[in-house]
Design a protein around this motif. Structure first.
Motif, PDB file in Angstrom:
ATOM      1  N   LEU A   9       0.807  -1.218   0.000  1.00  0.00           N
ATOM      2  CA  LEU A   9       0.000   0.000   0.000  1.00  0.00           C
ATOM      3  C   LEU A   9       0.845   1.275   0.000  1.00  0.00           C
ATOM      4  CD1 LEU A   9      -2.798  -1.013   2.548  1.00  0.00           C
ATOM      5  CD2 LEU A   9      -2.914  -1.008   0.046  1.00  0.00           C
ATOM      6  N   SER A  10       2.172   1.128   0.074  1.00  0.00           N
ATOM      7  CA  SER A  10       3.113   2.263   0.034  1.00  0.00           C
ATOM      8  C   SER A  10       2.876   3.253   1.165  1.00  0.00           C
ATOM      9  CB  SER A  10       3.007   2.996  -1.319  1.00  0.00           C
ATOM     10  OG  SER A  10       3.193   2.123  -2.398  1.00  0.00           O
ATOM     11  N   ILE A  11       2.648   2.741   2.386  1.00  0.00           N
ATOM     12  CA  ILE A  11       2.261   3.628   3.480  1.00  0.00           C
ATOM     13  C   ILE A  11       3.194   3.596   4.681  1.00  0.00           C
ATOM     14  CG2 ILE A  11      -0.194   3.573   2.912  1.00  0.00           C
ATOM     15  CD1 ILE A  11      -0.500   1.444   5.139  1.00  0.00           C
ATOM     16  N   GLY A  12       4.093   2.633   4.774  1.00  0.00           N
ATOM     17  CA  GLY A  12       4.927   2.552   5.962  1.00  0.00           C
ATOM     18  C   GLY A  12       4.308   1.702   7.052  1.00  0.00           C
ATOM     19  N   GLY A  13       2.998   1.674   7.130  1.00  0.00           N
ATOM     20  CA  GLY A  13       2.328   0.779   8.080  1.00  0.00           C
ATOM     21  C   GLY A  13       1.589   1.448   9.214  1.00  0.00           C
ATOM     22  N   GLY A  14       2.108   2.607   9.663  1.00  0.00           N
ATOM     23  CA  GLY A  14       1.560   3.410  10.733  1.00  0.00           C
ATOM     24  C   GLY A  14       0.401   2.908  11.571  1.00  0.00           C
ATOM     25  N   PRO A  15      -0.835   3.342  11.263  1.00  0.00           N
ATOM     26  CA  PRO A  15      -1.977   2.987  12.101  1.00  0.00           C
ATOM     27  C   PRO A  15      -2.263   1.493  12.151  1.00  0.00           C
ATOM     28  CG  PRO A  15      -2.697   4.031  10.076  1.00  0.00           C
ATOM     29  CD  PRO A  15      -1.221   4.201  10.150  1.00  0.00           C
ATOM     30  N   ILE A  16      -1.907   0.777  11.082  1.00  0.00           N
ATOM     31  CA  ILE A  16      -2.099  -0.675  11.069  1.00  0.00           C
ATOM     32  C   ILE A  16      -1.161  -1.305  12.099  1.00  0.00           C
ATOM     33  CG2 ILE A  16      -2.012  -2.768   9.653  1.00  0.00           C
ATOM     34  CD1 ILE A  16      -2.430  -0.901   7.209  1.00  0.00           C
ATOM     35  N   ASN A  17       0.097  -0.829  12.116  1.00  0.00           N
ATOM     36  CA  ASN A  17       1.061  -1.311  13.108  1.00  0.00           C
ATOM     37  C   ASN A  17       0.569  -1.041  14.529  1.00  0.00           C
ATOM     38  OD1 ASN A  17       2.614  -1.849  10.877  1.00  0.00           O
ATOM     39  ND2 ASN A  17       4.305  -0.508  11.423  1.00  0.00           N
ATOM     40  N   VAL A  18       0.103   0.189  14.760  1.00  0.00           N
ATOM     41  CA  VAL A  18      -0.366   0.579  16.091  1.00  0.00           C
ATOM     42  C   VAL A  18      -1.524  -0.309  16.535  1.00  0.00           C
ATOM     43  CG1 VAL A  18      -1.506   2.409  17.416  1.00  0.00           C
ATOM     44  CG2 VAL A  18       0.405   2.973  15.916  1.00  0.00           C
ATOM     45  N   CYS A  19      -2.474  -0.532  15.641  1.00  0.00           N
ATOM     46  CA  CYS A  19      -3.648  -1.346  15.957  1.00  0.00           C
ATOM     47  C   CYS A  19      -3.252  -2.787  16.271  1.00  0.00           C
ATOM     48  CB  CYS A  19      -4.627  -1.308  14.788  1.00  0.00           C
ATOM     49  SG  CYS A  19      -6.166  -2.190  15.104  1.00  0.00           S
ATOM     50  N   ILE A  20      -2.405  -3.385  15.441  1.00  0.00           N
ATOM     51  CA  ILE A  20      -1.980  -4.773  15.639  1.00  0.00           C
ATOM     52  C   ILE A  20      -1.173  -4.924  16.929  1.00  0.00           C
ATOM     53  CG2 ILE A  20      -0.516  -6.619  14.719  1.00  0.00           C
ATOM     54  CD1 ILE A  20      -3.157  -6.347  13.257  1.00  0.00           C
ATOM     55  N   LEU A  21      -0.312  -3.950  17.201  1.00  0.00           N
ATOM     56  CA  LEU A  21       0.478  -3.997  18.433  1.00  0.00           C
ATOM     57  C   LEU A  21      -0.414  -3.887  19.663  1.00  0.00           C
ATOM     58  CD1 LEU A  21       3.471  -1.711  17.383  1.00  0.00           C
ATOM     59  CD2 LEU A  21       3.555  -4.175  17.755  1.00  0.00           C
ATOM     60  N   THR A  22      -1.467  -3.099  19.558  1.00  0.00           N
ATOM     61  CA  THR A  22      -2.416  -2.953  20.661  1.00  0.00           C
ATOM     62  C   THR A  22      -3.173  -4.258  20.903  1.00  0.00           C
ATOM     63  OG1 THR A  22      -2.719  -0.611  20.110  1.00  0.00           O
ATOM     64  CG2 THR A  22      -4.380  -1.615  21.525  1.00  0.00           C
ATOM     65  N   ILE A  23      -3.570  -4.916  19.818  1.00  0.00           N
ATOM     66  CA  ILE A  23      -4.346  -6.165  19.932  1.00  0.00           C
ATOM     67  C   ILE A  23      -3.489  -7.315  20.451  1.00  0.00           C
ATOM     68  CG2 ILE A  23      -5.591  -7.954  18.640  1.00  0.00           C
ATOM     69  CD1 ILE A  23      -6.467  -5.746  16.682  1.00  0.00           C
ATOM     70  N   PHE A  24      -2.346  -7.538  19.811  1.00  0.00           N
ATOM     71  CA  PHE A  24      -1.568  -8.744  20.099  1.00  0.00           C
ATOM     72  C   PHE A  24      -0.539  -8.594  21.223  1.00  0.00           C
ATOM     73  CE2 PHE A  24      -3.128  -9.600  15.802  1.00  0.00           C
ATOM     74  CZ  PHE A  24      -3.610 -10.891  15.966  1.00  0.00           C
TER      75      PHE A  24
END
Length: 260
Positions: free
Chosen positions: A153-168
């Motif tokens: 997605l050419s985005i770096g990951g940002g909010p997806i990373n934050v969300c996954i780190l919060t969940i797991f």
């Protein structure tokens, strides 16, 4: 135009480094909106900017003795390297099958949907179960997933990373923001290597690229300092505000392209 791109880079990476949004997540839809460059060029500009932002931000956090679980972050980072390469290969394959317009629209739709889901979760996370994963194989697998998504997605990951780190990993927004940027260093580093190897950088305006890298370096430094000073609740508020803006911008980009 040069000053505008420098401003986009520094503004995006200040916000991204402080809140964990990353920078690429902001840069990508803005450059899509401006329409000056194609999908591949936007990917290159975003990748370099986010990578250097992440380098500066991580160095600053380490120097300031910010608490980072290096084993866990390293394992996720290894997965992110693999995912970054995989995501770049998927992008190359997709571009060989579909034209850039379809790919750009698809990216914007996926981003808008992901952002809406992330916004809902981050503001209702007490209603959902979270985990504290320690298994090394699961950590690497999570990294592969994050790296693949970020690269494609050419985005770096940002909010997806934050969300996954919060969940797991049951992190609060402040902790997740720091680790999210550290993971970007791995995923964008592997993608950067793929870009250089493929020669995609030759089609980019080097002057604009250098300005955006400079903006990313300054933004990473300023943003990491802000993260240190801000409370977890303040970071979540910043995260929410810009996530909503990004949802609107990605939806607008989809309709704007379809209108033509």
């Amino acid at each position: 135009m040069s000053l505008m791109y420098f401003s986009i880079a520094i503004g995006a990476t200040i916000i991204g480094s402080a809140s964990g949004l990353g920078g690429g997540i902001i840069i990508k839809p803005i450059l899509d909106f401006l329409g000056h460059y194609n999908v591949v060029t936007i990917s290159v500009l975003s990748c370099f900017t986010v990578f250097f932002m992440a380098v500066v931000s991580v160095i600053h956090q380490i120097r300031n003795k910010t608490k980072i679980n290096f084993r866990r972050t390293g394992l996720i980072g290894i997965g992110a390297i693999i995912g970054g390469i995989l995501g770049d290969q998927i992008m190359t394959l997709v571009l060989s099958i579909f034209n850039e317009l379809i790919v750009s629209i698809t990216q914007s739709i996926i981003l808008a949907i992901l952002f809406i889901l992330i916004y809902i979760y981050m503001n209702n996370k007490e209603k959902y179960k979270s985990y504290n994963v320690k298994n090394w194989l699961v950590c690497i697998s999570i990294g592969i997933l994050l790296g693949t998504i970020a690269s494609f997605l050419s985005i770096g990951g940002g909010p997806i990373n934050v969300c996954i780190l919060t969940i797991f990993f049951s992190m609060n927004p402040k902790e997740a923001a720091v680790d999210a940027v550290a993971i970007m260093l791995f995923s964008q580093g592997s993608k950067l290597a793929s870009i250089v190897q493929a020669g995609s950088i030759h089609n980019v305006d080097i002057g604009i690229l250098l300005l955006m890298i400079a903006g990313g370096i300054l933004g990473g430094l300023i943003g990491s300092k802000l993260n240190k000073k801000m409370k977890s609740e303040e970071i979540l508020k910043m995260f929410n505000v810009f996530l909503v803006i990004l949802i609107v911008l990605n939806i607008y980009n989809v309709f704007n392209v379809l209108a033509f």
